[in-house]
Design a protein around this motif. Sequence first.
Motif, mmCIF file in Angstrom:
data_model
loop_
_atom_site.group_PDB
_atom_site.id
_atom_site.type_symbol
_atom_site.label_atom_id
_atom_site.label_comp_id
_atom_site.label_asym_id
_atom_site.label_seq_id
_atom_site.Cartn_x
_atom_site.Cartn_y
_atom_site.Cartn_z
ATOM 1 N N LYS A 105 7.288 16.155 1.610
ATOM 2 C CA LYS A 105 6.834 17.306 0.834
ATOM 3 C C LYS A 105 5.592 17.908 1.490
ATOM 4 O O LYS A 105 5.683 18.912 2.178
ATOM 5 N N CYS A 106 4.435 17.302 1.357
ATOM 6 C CA CYS A 106 3.226 17.877 1.945
ATOM 7 C C CYS A 106 3.063 17.511 3.423
ATOM 8 O O CYS A 106 2.402 18.213 4.164
ATOM 9 N N GLY A 107 3.637 16.407 3.845
ATOM 10 C CA GLY A 107 3.569 16.004 5.248
ATOM 11 C C GLY A 107 2.340 15.208 5.642
ATOM 12 O O GLY A 107 2.204 14.806 6.793
ATOM 13 N N ARG A 108 1.431 14.961 4.724
ATOM 14 C CA ARG A 108 0.204 14.235 5.063
ATOM 15 C C ARG A 108 0.478 12.803 5.512
ATOM 16 O O ARG A 108 -0.329 12.207 6.202
ATOM 17 N N CYS A 109 1.599 12.248 5.124
ATOM 18 C CA CYS A 109 1.909 10.861 5.441
ATOM 19 C C CYS A 109 2.578 10.696 6.806
ATOM 20 O O CYS A 109 2.768 9.573 7.268
ATOM 21 N N ALA A 110 2.939 11.759 7.454
ATOM 22 C CA ALA A 110 3.726 11.663 8.690
ATOM 23 C C ALA A 110 3.023 10.821 9.752
ATOM 24 O O ALA A 110 3.645 9.971 10.384
ATOM 25 N N ARG A 111 1.736 11.042 9.934
ATOM 26 C CA ARG A 111 1.010 10.287 10.963
ATOM 27 C C ARG A 111 0.982 8.796 10.619
ATOM 28 O O ARG A 111 1.190 7.957 11.488
ATOM 29 N N THR A 112 0.769 8.470 9.376
ATOM 30 C CA THR A 112 0.726 7.062 8.958
ATOM 31 C C THR A 112 2.104 6.419 9.112
ATOM 32 O O THR A 112 2.226 5.300 9.614
ATOM 33 N N ILE A 113 3.135 7.120 8.695
ATOM 34 C CA ILE A 113 4.497 6.574 8.822
ATOM 35 C C ILE A 113 4.849 6.386 10.283
ATOM 36 O O ILE A 113 5.424 5.365 10.673
ATOM 37 N N ARG A 114 4.473 7.341 11.122
ATOM 38 C CA ARG A 114 4.748 7.220 12.556
ATOM 39 C C ARG A 114 4.031 5.987 13.130
ATOM 40 O O ARG A 114 4.609 5.240 13.926
ATOM 41 N N ALA A 115 2.796 5.751 12.709
ATOM 42 C CA ALA A 115 2.044 4.579 13.193
ATOM 43 C C ALA A 115 2.708 3.281 12.732
ATOM 44 O O ALA A 115 2.811 2.320 13.500
ATOM 45 N N ILE A 116 3.168 3.253 11.490
ATOM 46 C CA ILE A 116 3.873 2.062 10.986
ATOM 47 C C ILE A 116 5.148 1.845 11.798
ATOM 48 O O ILE A 116 5.466 0.723 12.187
ATOM 49 N N MET A 117 5.856 2.912 12.079
ATOM 50 C CA MET A 117 7.090 2.804 12.862
ATOM 51 C C MET A 117 6.804 2.242 14.248
ATOM 52 O O MET A 117 7.496 1.339 14.721
ATOM 53 N N GLN A 118 5.791 2.772 14.900
ATOM 54 C CA GLN A 118 5.491 2.323 16.258
ATOM 55 C C GLN A 118 5.078 0.864 16.280
ATOM 56 O O GLN A 118 5.528 0.093 17.121
ATOM 57 N N ASP B 65 4.183 0.984 2.431
ATOM 58 C CA ASP B 65 4.347 0.596 3.832
ATOM 59 C C ASP B 65 5.484 -0.413 3.980
ATOM 60 O O ASP B 65 6.227 -0.380 4.960
ATOM 61 N N GLY B 66 5.669 -1.264 2.998
ATOM 62 C CA GLY B 66 6.753 -2.232 3.033
ATOM 63 C C GLY B 66 8.116 -1.552 2.995
ATOM 64 O O GLY B 66 9.050 -1.960 3.688
ATOM 65 N N ALA B 67 8.237 -0.503 2.211
ATOM 66 C CA ALA B 67 9.503 0.236 2.147
ATOM 67 C C ALA B 67 9.790 0.902 3.481
ATOM 68 O O ALA B 67 10.932 0.916 3.951
ATOM 69 N N VAL B 68 8.749 1.444 4.100
ATOM 70 C CA VAL B 68 8.934 2.072 5.418
ATOM 71 C C VAL B 68 9.398 1.031 6.422
ATOM 72 O O VAL B 68 10.369 1.239 7.145
ATOM 73 N N MET C 135 0.849 -1.174 0.000
ATOM 74 C CA MET C 135 0.000 0.000 0.000
ATOM 75 C C MET C 135 0.900 1.243 0.000
ATOM 76 O O MET C 135 1.866 1.321 0.746
ATOM 77 N N ILE C 136 0.558 2.197 -0.835
ATOM 78 C CA ILE C 136 1.309 3.451 -0.877
ATOM 79 C C ILE C 136 0.901 4.306 0.321
ATOM 80 O O ILE C 136 -0.283 4.578 0.524
ATOM 81 N N VAL C 137 1.874 4.703 1.119
ATOM 82 C CA VAL C 137 1.580 5.528 2.291
ATOM 83 C C VAL C 137 2.005 6.988 2.097
ATOM 84 O O VAL C 137 1.550 7.864 2.811
ATOM 85 N N CYS C 138 2.892 7.221 1.161
ATOM 86 C CA CYS C 138 3.313 8.594 0.841
ATOM 87 C C CYS C 138 3.134 8.778 -0.659
ATOM 88 O O CYS C 138 3.943 8.278 -1.455
ATOM 89 N N SER C 139 2.084 9.494 -1.014
ATOM 90 C CA SER C 139 1.799 9.662 -2.437
ATOM 91 C C SER C 139 2.772 10.636 -3.095
ATOM 92 O O SER C 139 3.047 10.522 -4.292
ATOM 93 N N CYS C 140 3.312 11.571 -2.352
ATOM 94 C CA CYS C 140 4.272 12.517 -2.934
ATOM 95 C C CYS C 140 5.539 11.817 -3.421
ATOM 96 O O CYS C 140 6.103 12.180 -4.447
#
Length: 85
Positions: free
Chosen positions: A40-53, A11-14, A1-6
């Motif tokens: 870039k836009c920052g919309r993915c930060a919350r999703t990336i943080r959740a994946i990290m946690q 999610d696998g790459a993260v 699934m793409i988590v950062c469209s910019c």
Amino acid sequence: MIVCSCNVLSDGAVRACLDRGADCPRTPAQVHACLGCSPKCGRCARTIRAIMQTALAEAAHTCATGCATGCSLVKVAPAEADIAA
Ligand code: FES
């Protein structure tokens, strides 16, 4: 699934860049840098943080021995917090 469209990051790459020992990224911006891009836009930060946690909690924070004193992600491992208390 793409988590950062910019940057077209999945999610696998993260998750893949979180398994890097003492050099593991601690913030979404560091995840971007690990993957050779920048936020870039920052919309993915919350999703990336959740994946990290989730990923780091499931992996018992594999970089704990290398960066435990300065790593804020240590806080996501409740079992460790219970032991320390
Ligand atoms: S969606 Fe990740 S920077 Fe825009």
